[in-house]
Design a protein around this motif. Structure first.
Motif, PDB file in Angstrom:
ATOM      1  N   ASP A 305       4.058  53.119  24.525  1.00 47.70           N
ATOM      2  CA  ASP A 305       4.752  54.078  23.668  1.00 47.70           C
ATOM      3  C   ASP A 305       5.037  53.541  22.269  1.00 47.70           C
ATOM      4  O   ASP A 305       4.788  54.218  21.266  1.00 47.70           O
ATOM      5  CB  ASP A 305       6.063  54.509  24.320  1.00 47.70           C
ATOM      6  N   SER A 306       5.579  52.368  22.166  1.00 47.68           N
ATOM      7  CA  SER A 306       5.988  51.836  20.872  1.00 47.68           C
ATOM      8  C   SER A 306       4.785  51.613  19.960  1.00 47.68           C
ATOM      9  O   SER A 306       4.777  52.034  18.795  1.00 47.68           O
ATOM     10  CB  SER A 306       6.749  50.525  21.058  1.00 47.68           C
ATOM     11  N   ALA A 307       3.755  50.962  20.492  1.00 47.38           N
ATOM     12  CA  ALA A 307       2.560  50.676  19.691  1.00 47.38           C
ATOM     13  C   ALA A 307       1.840  51.969  19.312  1.00 47.38           C
ATOM     14  O   ALA A 307       1.319  52.096  18.193  1.00 47.38           O
ATOM     15  CB  ALA A 307       1.627  49.750  20.459  1.00 47.38           C
ATOM     16  N   TRP A 308       1.824  52.921  20.237  1.00 53.34           N
ATOM     17  CA  TRP A 308       1.133  54.196  19.963  1.00 53.34           C
ATOM     18  C   TRP A 308       1.867  54.984  18.869  1.00 53.34           C
ATOM     19  O   TRP A 308       1.236  55.555  17.983  1.00 53.34           O
ATOM     20  CB  TRP A 308       1.021  55.018  21.235  1.00 53.34           C
ATOM     21  N   THR A 309       3.186  54.985  18.922  1.00 53.11           N
ATOM     22  CA  THR A 309       3.958  55.675  17.895  1.00 53.11           C
ATOM     23  C   THR A 309       3.707  55.062  16.521  1.00 53.11           C
ATOM     24  O   THR A 309       3.534  55.771  15.525  1.00 53.11           O
ATOM     25  CB  THR A 309       5.460  55.618  18.215  1.00 53.11           C
ATOM     26  N   GLU A 310       3.670  53.740  16.480  1.00 52.14           N
ATOM     27  CA  GLU A 310       3.394  53.057  15.213  1.00 52.14           C
ATOM     28  C   GLU A 310       1.989  53.397  14.705  1.00 52.14           C
ATOM     29  O   GLU A 310       1.780  53.626  13.511  1.00 52.14           O
ATOM     30  CB  GLU A 310       3.536  51.542  15.400  1.00 52.14           C
TER      31      GLU A 310
END
Length: 453
Positions: A305-310
């Protein structure tokens, strides 16, 4: 009336010559490539008896530059450049012969700048199509030989000139001394420019835009025209909402002997059409670009989630910049893609190409779809209409790193460096009729694709 001084409009380094003369309501003339101000001066003064006329020499003709891009889109933009240079916010637009399709595109794209549209001796499609029987019926090779003869005529070949003028103006061509008169006139179009202009005409087709015309329109045509059959004019009048058709007896495309009748029809239309009653500036003809990240769900799962949002944030920032760079308007993010609009299709296609290469560097392969149609601009800046749905459906046909465009897009970028391959007919969800689509190529459009286009 003495001929006014020449002025120039700068359209991205290509200088377009124009003159403004007369007093009254503004009329902008988008003439045929074979007609310049020097040739037509004795006749166009009739329009200037009651109007202020801005006449320009099209790129590659008369006093205008012969260099630069000869695509339909660029030549349409020359109208805008001339109007801007002449200080004209709105004007009546007069398009003649192969200047007609360009005037149609301009009126559909910029209805707020056009009070009315008058079309003379023109057509929606230069060539015969599967569902349009009124154009010229030639293969690519046959048409290439036809263009060779037009070029030879521009170069002064006497036999080619006789062939050309017998087709364009048979009545005048039969007049004793006519060819000596033609030889004494200023050269309208150089041989090289003539080739570029007429080669682009092979794929010219603006039929899809006719229902989008929002301004009062009159179609004037000579019934025996050998260059542009009158059936094409009747098609225009039938498919442009509320258009009026004026048919004039005669046999010439270049019809000097009945030009007073033609000019009277133009003057009458300008005098009675102020363009105030049919403008719908909330609806406009625009190019819509849709993109979508391919296999975004498994990619998000792998990234977390975090990497994809970035990564999506980087995608959106980059997309906004590229859309602006290519002259578009970023409408919105779709979560894993974008929607953008452009005044013309070339900018959208070039933007899609840039998005492919830049997003690939982020590890985000995308697919893209481009379509031109009438859209509704909503109060919140979003867009709606069937053209938006068609663009989205076309994007859905593409695979990773592909740009698919509608036939309308392909028809409007003729003469540009953009090349496409036939992608076939497709039935799009929620759309009744099948759509012919094309895939963007880096190479050259094959002759087989041109034959069936």
């Amino acid at each position: 009336m003495s001929m006014p001084p020449m002025k120039y409009a700068d359209n991205n380094g290509v200088f377009i010559a124009y003159r403004t003369f007369g007093e009254g309501d503004d009329v902008v003339s988008a003439p045929a490539a074979t007609l310049t101000m020097d040739i037509m001066w004795p006749y166009v003064q009739r329009i200037a008896e009651t109007n202020r006329v801005t006449w320009y020499d099209k790129r590659g003709t008369g006093a205008s530059d012969g260099a630069g891009n000869f695509s339909f889109e660029e030549r349409v933009d020359d109208i805008r450049a001339v109007m801007d240079a002449a200080g004209l916010e709105r004007a009546h637009l007069f398009g003649a012969s192969e200047g007609g399709p360009q005037s149609i595109i301009f009126a559909a794209t910029y209805p707020e700048r056009v009070k009315s549209l008058t079309l003379y001796g023109t057509f929606p499609s230069w060539m015969k199509r599967r569902d349009y029987p009124h154009g010229w019926d030639m293969t690519v090779s046959e048409y290439s030989r036809w263009v060779d003869r037009v070029v030879a005529s521009s170069a002064g070949d006497r036999d080619a000139m006789a062939w050309f003028w017998d087709m364009w103006a048979p009545t005048l061509a039969a007049t004793p001394g006519f060819f000596d008169l033609v030889a004494s006139l200023p050269v309208a179009t150089s041989p090289g420019a003539a080739r570029l202009i007429w080669e682009a005409m092979y794929e010219a087709d603006v039929r899809a835009l006719l229902p989008s015309i929002q301004v009062p329109t009159t179609v004037v045509h000579v019934t025996g025209d050998r260059v542009a059959p009158v059936e094409g004019a009747r098609y225009l009048a039938t498919h442009i909402p509320g258009a009026k058709l004026v048919e004039i007896a005669g046999n010439d495309h270049f019809a000097l002997e009945i030009y007073p009748e033609i000019l009277d029809a133009i003057n009458e239309h300008v005098a009675t059409a102020d363009g105030s009653g049919r403008r719908r500036v909330d609806r406009r003809l625009m190019t819509v670009l849709f993109t979508d990240i391919v296999d975004s769900t498994p990619a998000a799962s792998r990234a977390g989630d975090s990497a994809w949002t970035e990564l999506l944030d980087r995608h959106d920032t980059l997309a906004r910049r590229l859309v602006t760079t290519h002259g578009g308007r970023y409408v919105k993010s779709t979560g894993d893609g974008l929607v953008a609009t452009f005044d013309g299709p070339s900018g959208a296609v070039h933007c899609a190409s840039s998005l492919h290469s830049h997003m690939a560097e982020l590890g985000l392969p995308i697919r893209a779809g481009v379509h031109v149609g009438e859209i509704e601009i909503r109060s919140d800046g979003d867009i709606a209409g069937i053209a938006v749905h068609i663009a989205a459906r076309i994007a859905g046909l593409a695979t990773a790193s592909q740009t698919i465009v509608s036939r309308t897009v392909k028809d409007l970028v003729v003469g540009s460096e953009l090349r496409f391959d036939d992608f076939g007919e497709h039935r799009l969800k929620g759309v009744d009729d099948p759509w012919q689509c094309f895939r963007m190529l880096d190479g050259t459009l094959s002759s087989s694709s041109q034959e069936t286009a």
